[in-house]
Motif scaffolding. Sequence first.
Motif, short mmCIF file in Angstrom:
data_model
loop_
_atom_site.label_atom_id
_atom_site.label_comp_id
_atom_site.label_asym_id
_atom_site.label_seq_id
_atom_site.Cartn_x
_atom_site.Cartn_y
_atom_site.Cartn_z
N ALA A 57 1.03 -1.44 0.24
CA ALA A 57 0.00 0.16 0.41
C ALA A 57 1.01 0.94 0.06
O ALA A 57 0.31 2.53 -0.72
CB ALA A 57 -0.95 -0.40 1.06
N ALA A 58 1.55 1.27 0.58
CA ALA A 58 2.64 2.14 0.84
C ALA A 58 3.42 2.64 -0.80
O ALA A 58 3.98 3.71 -0.93
CB ALA A 58 3.33 2.55 2.20
N LEU A 59 3.85 1.46 -0.81
CA LEU A 59 4.75 1.36 -2.55
C LEU A 59 3.53 2.14 -3.77
O LEU A 59 3.62 2.98 -4.28
CB LEU A 59 4.93 0.62 -3.34
CG LEU A 59 5.80 0.33 -4.58
CD1 LEU A 59 7.20 1.05 -4.23
CD2 LEU A 59 6.24 -1.24 -4.14
N LEU A 60 1.94 1.76 -3.69
CA LEU A 60 0.91 2.08 -4.68
C LEU A 60 0.99 3.52 -4.55
O LEU A 60 0.76 4.59 -5.41
CB LEU A 60 0.24 1.44 -3.87
CG LEU A 60 0.19 0.05 -4.98
CD1 LEU A 60 -0.85 -1.20 -4.33
CD2 LEU A 60 0.15 0.50 -6.96
N SER A 61 1.19 4.23 -2.91
CA SER A 61 0.68 5.44 -2.17
C SER A 61 1.93 6.33 -2.91
O SER A 61 1.39 7.43 -3.67
CB SER A 61 0.56 5.01 -1.33
OG SER A 61 0.36 6.47 -0.70
N GLU A 62 3.06 6.00 -3.11
CA GLU A 62 4.05 6.33 -3.63
C GLU A 62 4.16 6.73 -4.84
O GLU A 62 4.41 8.14 -5.11
CB GLU A 62 5.44 5.54 -3.30
CG GLU A 62 7.14 6.55 -3.30
CD GLU A 62 7.87 5.51 -3.20
OE1 GLU A 62 8.00 4.55 -1.93
OE2 GLU A 62 8.89 5.28 -3.61
N TRP A 63 3.98 5.38 -5.45
CA TRP A 63 3.29 5.68 -7.53
C TRP A 63 2.37 6.44 -7.33
O TRP A 63 2.55 7.28 -8.72
CB TRP A 63 3.06 4.36 -7.81
CG TRP A 63 4.82 3.86 -7.65
CD1 TRP A 63 5.85 4.12 -7.80
CD2 TRP A 63 4.78 1.97 -8.20
NE1 TRP A 63 6.08 2.53 -7.38
CE2 TRP A 63 5.65 2.45 -7.66
CE3 TRP A 63 3.51 1.26 -8.49
CZ2 TRP A 63 6.38 0.97 -7.37
CZ3 TRP A 63 3.72 -0.12 -7.93
CH2 TRP A 63 5.52 -0.41 -8.03
N GLY A 64 1.22 6.21 -6.87
CA GLY A 64 0.35 7.52 -6.75
C GLY A 64 0.30 9.06 -7.13
O GLY A 64 0.23 9.70 -8.02
N GLY A 65 1.06 9.34 -5.64
CA GLY A 65 1.91 10.58 -6.34
C GLY A 65 2.80 11.70 -6.92
O GLY A 65 2.02 12.10 -7.49
#
Length: 184
Positions: free
Chosen positions: A27-35
Amino acid sequence: MPTRDILALPAWARIGDARRAHVQRVAALLSEWGGAMAVDRSEQERWRRAAALHDAVKDAPRAFLREIAPDAWGLDKLRHGPAAAELARRDGERDEGVLDAVRYHSVGYARWDRVGRMLYMADYLEPGRRHRPAEIGGLADSVAADPDGALCAVARLRVGHNVSLGHPLLPETVAFWNALACDE
Ligand SMILES: [Fe+2]
Ligand SMILES: [Fe+2]
């Protein structure tokens, strides 16, 4: 990247601490990519739900998973994705893209929309994965700038690993790979 609880798991999750930490890193990696990709909030929310759901019953008893997902290609190790999708559907998840992301996260799916493709990459590239081949070191950093190229690279590694082990490829995996039409 620090592993912190940035999302809540579903109430029906059956998951141990190590797996929970993996889910949080995904989830953290997806959040990072999304940002980094300036993805809108509603799409990032879909990514967050897919991450929270995808391994939610990975540590559930085999008999339970067989009951919830009796098909699942006849392979117990692949049952947790279809089972989680079914439980999420029963729990009110109506986004077919999110459900497909969860259902097929271990095998690939030709008709994924963006949430399925992003989860497939994050599940493999999250920094806590052990036994990662050296060549994937920089891949996570390339996703935001070149998600299609990164997806091809991840699929090549994941599918290639199965081939190298002599495992038969599932029809969904073959269709997924063919649909990617990756350059040589
Ligand atoms: Fe999984
Ligand atoms: Fe996972």
